[in-house]
Design an enzyme around this catalytic site. Structure first.
Site: not given
Length: 297
Positions: A107, A143, A175, A203, A224
């Site tokens: 597993r 992320k 940003k 950004e 963005d």
């Protein structure tokens, strides 16, 4: 020209693999070990990793490391390398050794293979869709699942993608929240003064901000949540001010990145705008697990 990557480029750092597998085994085996495996006779066995669906392979290093830590008597022989395109039914590798140990590591190895191959598979889908529209590269974001970033980014490479910064120390990404008390021009100048050897990435959510960042000398600009038309206007602004860019020219202009809710349906249109990079957070935060099984022989 893009050359085929060597296998080492597609693998995560070995120490990260060792640590991730160690933690995975600890949560599976503490405190008493694999109780069910003790019911199995102490005999030798063999099993095959088999792809249940089409996809792209990643995570073989974690599979190998699983049994290296569990039982060195288990041998893992991979028929395919990370980055290989899989068809349902393909045999990916073979595991041979003490049957109990094979079952104990099953597993853990499959969790890594399924997760990382899922990331590689979704990445490949975005890369293929982008290539239909233009030359823009597809790269990831921060992320990622906590603790598995370097493994996830290696899976992105296996799928044909590129890696954005790995952490907050790699380079500066200024940003919108950072700009609450400082303007773009001042932020870029301060960054150059304090960290002269680092990439300065800004950004921008409008053409006006993009122009300011270009004139301030930013190394890279993140466009963005812009529409393809807005991104195209930013590319034109960069070419007018700096020349060069994607597709040719003597000068190397500021790298332009599109980010924000890019989908498989829209990425080709964004790639056609002339931007250099398209970042997709979904590849590492929302990729479905690829179905891979371990079949006993």
């Amino acid at each position: 020209m893009t050359t085929a990557p060597d296998p080492g480029y597609l693998q995560p750092p070995h120490h990260e693999v060792v640590d991730a597998v160690r933690r995975a085994l600890a949560e599976d085996l503490a405190p008493l070990g694999d109780l069910t495996a003790t019911l199995v006779p102490p005999v030798l066995g063999e099993a095959r990793f088999v792809a249940r669906t089409d996809g792209v392979l990643a995570g073989t290093a974690c599979g190998t490391e699983t049994w290296a830590q569990l039982d060195p008597a288990v041998e893992v022989d991979w028929a395919l390398d990370d980055g290989a395109r899989l068809r349902a039914g393909d045999v990916i590798g073979v595991v041979r050794g003490p049957f109990r140990s094979i079952l104990t590591g099953e597993r853990t190895a499959l969790n890594f293979l399924g997760l990382l191959s899922g990331i590689a598979t979704l990445t490949a889908a975005y890369v293929d869709a982008a290539a239909a529209g233009g030359d823009a590269r597809v790269w990831d974001t921060r992320k990622t699942i906590p603790g598995l970033r370097s493994l996830s980014k290696a899976a992105v490479r296996a799928g044909g993608g590129r890696n954005h910064r790995g952490n907050l120390s790699d380079w500066m990404l200024i940003k919108d929240n950072h700009l609450g008390g400082i303007g773009i021009t001042q932020a870029v100048a301060t960054a150059r003064d304090r960290w002269p050897g680092r990439t300065v990435h800004v950004e921008c959510d409008s053409l006006e901000q993009c122009v300011e960042a270009l004139e301030a000398g930013a190394d890279a600009i993140l466009l963005d949540n812009m529409s393809p038309e807005e991104a195209r206007a930013c590319v034109a602004a960069a070419q007018v001010r700096q020349g060069g860019g994607a597709g040719g020219g003597a000068a190397r202009r500021t790298l332009l990145e599109v980010s924000g809710e890019v989908t498989l349906e829209t990425i080709g249109e964004y790639a056609a705008t002339g931007v250099d990079m398209i970042s997709v957070g979904r590849m590492t935060k929302s990729a479905p697990t690829l179905d891979i099984g371990l079949d006993l022989v």
